[in-house]
Design a protein around this motif. Structure first.
Motif, PDB file in Angstrom:
ATOM      1  N   LYS A  48       0.838  -1.218  -0.035  1.00 61.43           N
ATOM      2  CA  LYS A  48       0.074   0.152  -0.099  1.00 61.43           C
ATOM      3  C   LYS A  48       0.757   1.059   0.056  1.00 61.43           C
ATOM      4  O   LYS A  48       1.953   1.276   0.583  1.00 61.43           O
ATOM      5  CB  LYS A  48      -0.884   0.120   1.189  1.00 61.43           C
ATOM      6  N   SER A  49       0.659   2.222  -0.764  1.00 60.05           N
ATOM      7  CA  SER A  49       1.367   3.251  -1.080  1.00 60.05           C
ATOM      8  C   SER A  49       1.568   3.958   0.394  1.00 60.05           C
ATOM      9  O   SER A  49       0.753   4.261   1.218  1.00 60.05           O
ATOM     10  CB  SER A  49       0.882   4.419  -2.067  1.00 60.05           C
ATOM     11  N   PHE A  50       2.973   4.565   0.629  1.00 64.61           N
ATOM     12  CA  PHE A  50       2.952   5.522   1.905  1.00 64.61           C
ATOM     13  C   PHE A  50       4.357   6.200   1.347  1.00 64.61           C
ATOM     14  O   PHE A  50       5.013   6.081   0.411  1.00 64.61           O
ATOM     15  CB  PHE A  50       3.426   4.599   2.932  1.00 64.61           C
ATOM     16  N   PRO A  51       4.421   7.294   2.107  1.00 60.75           N
ATOM     17  CA  PRO A  51       5.535   8.289   1.632  1.00 60.75           C
ATOM     18  C   PRO A  51       6.837   8.173   2.037  1.00 60.75           C
ATOM     19  O   PRO A  51       6.816   7.332   3.338  1.00 60.75           O
ATOM     20  CB  PRO A  51       4.859   9.763   2.232  1.00 60.75           C
ATOM     21  N   ALA A  97       8.844  11.325  -1.871  1.00 61.80           N
ATOM     22  CA  ALA A  97       7.919  10.496  -2.844  1.00 61.80           C
ATOM     23  C   ALA A  97       6.860   9.706  -2.056  1.00 61.80           C
ATOM     24  O   ALA A  97       7.144   9.402  -0.946  1.00 61.80           O
ATOM     25  CB  ALA A  97       9.079   9.476  -3.768  1.00 61.80           C
ATOM     26  N   ASN A  98       5.808   9.472  -3.019  1.00 64.42           N
ATOM     27  CA  ASN A  98       4.843   8.401  -2.418  1.00 64.42           C
ATOM     28  C   ASN A  98       5.132   7.188  -3.181  1.00 64.42           C
ATOM     29  O   ASN A  98       5.105   7.137  -4.207  1.00 64.42           O
ATOM     30  CB  ASN A  98       3.478   8.872  -2.649  1.00 64.42           C
ATOM     31  N   LEU A  99       5.396   6.042  -2.403  1.00 66.15           N
ATOM     32  CA  LEU A  99       5.820   4.953  -3.108  1.00 66.15           C
ATOM     33  C   LEU A  99       4.838   4.241  -3.673  1.00 66.15           C
ATOM     34  O   LEU A  99       3.830   4.046  -3.157  1.00 66.15           O
ATOM     35  CB  LEU A  99       6.420   3.919  -2.185  1.00 66.15           C
ATOM     36  N   SER A 112      13.213   4.197  -3.782  1.00 62.13           N
ATOM     37  CA  SER A 112      12.212   3.676  -4.564  1.00 62.13           C
ATOM     38  C   SER A 112      12.716   3.239  -6.002  1.00 62.13           C
ATOM     39  O   SER A 112      13.911   3.394  -6.256  1.00 62.13           O
ATOM     40  CB  SER A 112      11.494   5.068  -4.770  1.00 62.13           C
ATOM     41  N   SER A 113      11.668   2.793  -6.673  1.00 62.40           N
ATOM     42  CA  SER A 113      11.805   1.914  -7.956  1.00 62.40           C
ATOM     43  C   SER A 113      12.274   3.071  -8.861  1.00 62.40           C
ATOM     44  O   SER A 113      12.847   2.677 -10.096  1.00 62.40           O
ATOM     45  CB  SER A 113      10.608   1.255  -8.396  1.00 62.40           C
TER      46      SER A 113
END
Length: 236
Positions: A168-171, A183-185, A212-213
């Motif tokens: 789940k996206s998180f910063p 960034a928000n992953l 991050s990617s």
């Protein structure tokens, strides 16, 4: 936390330790005079202290409620005439501890305490590993022979080197003091957990530097990694 006493013993055997499996008694020439000293450790279940004996010298140490497993002989610095003896305590990675002593021919001196003697290759350096849930924290100690001390070498951050997938996206944020979002992953993306920084010197919590990617770097807390990612080798 994961029980790793068997792994600790394997690491001890791979390091420069003369007797990887702790024993209640042994003998070795610790002061370099050519004559081996009788070495033993005595304790009883529930004791708050153990008694280490080398030749005619005796010293007491605190168990801190951990079980005493025995003693091991280690040569921290192959360039000098001395050898050292370590009292091994604890059955799990949580309570494991090695207290290192030197013998000058007359008296025993406590050199220092490490979590484990993971590597001691006779160059005056001890590397000590602790399991931190999904990564291994490595500490360095250096022998000061003149002071008869095994001194820790402080690190601001610790290498982690683990990969995870974002559930789940998180910063991720700029720093542990600057909460500006880098960034928000993205959900489903791969991230690399590069290093860990203790939140406080005495606390068990960490900030983690994440790549991050898309190649961006930012910090996050352990709870996000635990709850919002998958693939990290958690063990407890």
């Amino acid at each position: 936390m994961k029980t790793r006493s068997g792994i600790v013993l394997l690491l001890l055997a791979l390091g420069g330790i003369a007797s990887a499996e702790p024993v209640k008694s042994t003998s070795a020439d610790l002061d370099g005079d050519g004559r081996p000293e009788a070495i033993s450790v005595q304790w009883a279940d529930g004791d708050a202290q153990f008694v280490l004996k080398v030749g005619g010298a005796t010293i007491r140490g605190k168990t801190n409620e951990a079980e005493v497993r025995g003693v091991s002989v280690v040569d921290l610095d192959g360039a000098d005439k001395w050898k050292e003896v370590a009292v091994d305590l604890g059955l799990t990675d949580d309570d494991h501890r090695s207290i290192v002593y030197g013998f000058d021919g007359k008296a025993l001196k406590e050199l220092g305490s490490t979590h484990a003697l993971t590597e001691a290759r006779g160059n005056g350096i001890v590397l000590s590993d602790s399991w931190m849930g999904f990564w291994t924290r490595r500490e360095k100690y250096v022998l000061d022979r003149k002071a008869w001390k095994l001194n820790p070498v402080p690190q601001e951050v610790y290498f982690v080197g683990a990969e995870a997938t974002v559930k789940k996206s998180f910063p991720i944020v700029r720093s542990n003091k600057d909460k500006a979002v880098v960034a928000n992953l993205a959900e489903g993306s791969k991230i690399q957990v590069l290093v860990a920084m203790p939140v406080s010197p005495k606390g068990p919590d960490y900030w983690y530097l994440v790549k991050s990617s898309t190649g961006l770097l930012g910090w996050t807390r352990q709870q996000n990694l635990q709850d919002l990612t998958e693939g990290l080798p958690w063990a407890g």
